[in-house]
Design an enzyme around this catalytic site. Sequence first.
Site, short mmCIF file in Angstrom:
data_model
loop_
_atom_site.label_atom_id
_atom_site.label_comp_id
_atom_site.label_asym_id
_atom_site.label_seq_id
_atom_site.Cartn_x
_atom_site.Cartn_y
_atom_site.Cartn_z
N TYR A 86 -4.40 -5.50 -16.50
CA TYR A 86 -4.96 -4.60 -17.53
C TYR A 86 -3.97 -3.47 -17.83
CZ TYR A 86 -7.54 -0.77 -19.60
OH TYR A 86 -7.91 0.26 -20.41
N HIS A 129 -8.25 6.86 -1.42
CA HIS A 129 -8.14 5.41 -1.29
C HIS A 129 -6.73 4.99 -0.90
CE1 HIS A 129 -9.11 1.24 -1.84
NE2 HIS A 129 -8.26 1.09 -2.85
N LYS A 186 0.82 -1.21 0.00
CA LYS A 186 0.00 0.00 0.00
C LYS A 186 0.86 1.27 0.00
CE LYS A 186 -2.53 -2.28 -0.88
NZ LYS A 186 -3.38 -2.32 -2.08
N THR A 209 -13.76 -2.20 -12.36
CA THR A 209 -14.57 -1.45 -11.40
C THR A 209 -15.67 -2.32 -10.82
OG1 THR A 209 -14.15 0.55 -12.71
CG2 THR A 209 -15.86 0.69 -11.03
N GLN A 225 -14.13 -4.34 -8.19
CA GLN A 225 -13.88 -3.52 -7.00
C GLN A 225 -15.17 -3.34 -6.20
OE1 GLN A 225 -12.15 -0.31 -9.30
NE2 GLN A 225 -10.15 -0.62 -8.35
N LYS A 252 -12.03 -3.63 -19.33
CA LYS A 252 -11.64 -2.55 -18.41
C LYS A 252 -12.74 -2.24 -17.40
CE LYS A 252 -10.28 2.30 -18.24
NZ LYS A 252 -10.04 3.55 -19.01
N ARG A 277 3.45 12.09 -16.08
CA ARG A 277 2.90 11.92 -17.42
C ARG A 277 1.84 12.99 -17.72
NH1 ARG A 277 0.40 6.35 -17.63
NH2 ARG A 277 0.22 6.77 -19.86
N GLN A 327 -6.40 11.80 -13.54
CA GLN A 327 -6.39 10.53 -12.81
C GLN A 327 -6.07 10.73 -11.33
OE1 GLN A 327 -3.71 8.49 -15.85
NE2 GLN A 327 -5.09 6.82 -15.37
#
Length: 276
Positions: free
Chosen positions: A182, A144, A118, A203, A206, A199, A131, A136
């Site tokens: 992925y 999180h 983590k 989610t 999750q 993709k 980048r 994002q």
Amino acid sequence: MSLVLENIFHERDPVAEQLPLLGSPIPIIALTLAYLAIVLVIGPAFMRNRKPYNLKKVILVYNFLQVIANCWLSYSFIVSFYAHRAEVPDFGCLSKYAHSPTLQKLNINGLYAFYLFKVIDYVETVFFVLRKSFKQVSFLHVYHHIMMSTFVYYLGSYYGGAGQYASVVILNCAVHGFMYTYYFVSALRPNMKMGLWWKKYITRLQLTHFVLVLLHHSYPLIFRPQCDFPKGLLWFAVCQSIIMLWLFGNFYVRTYLRKSNKVSVSDAKDKTVKTE
């Protein structure tokens, strides 16, 4: 503060205190503050007049190692609990296992490995900044990462093991193994990125993971009130699962359902124009 934590976690584990980055809260606090400063202030300012860095090779190695590490830890927990299932009286109430050296060792060492994972996850956000993928670096992403690293620190240093949170380790690592697979494939073959139909299932996985964690930690609160795992930790897992379901649920709706509806409306308009 120390007394409050001891009341919540019941004890401070002498074994965990000897492990690097678990003996004192200063390292994790310093790392988290540095992380916030870099990804929210220093990084964006540094990149303002610069072109995005090409980190393809670094990211490929990072993603590959994440797949291996997460799959290994999830597998280790599953195999160990299965092999020693006779020593677990109730899978709905997992705690420490003084009578089982193997599970006791897994309890602290497995959680310690999870904690290090983590902390290492912070690097991912730094990649986003270098980048210039600033979109994002969302609240969901940053929250999180910080919540997981800091809480797992306190769980390890005060409670001294995974206990009921073994389900969190297994499920979280399994999902991350799928997720980084992925990322690895999409970084290896950028042209395939839009064609990777699975993709959105990351989610969904999750969300399923949070539902299972919610159920697993609600179970002892409702059906096993005599469970000796700290009630505060159970309630924390329940509350966090609800928060994460809400955050990830909103992300899924915005990213997939609303975009899908917009595409459908756009296609309908195109067909109308063509028929005219």
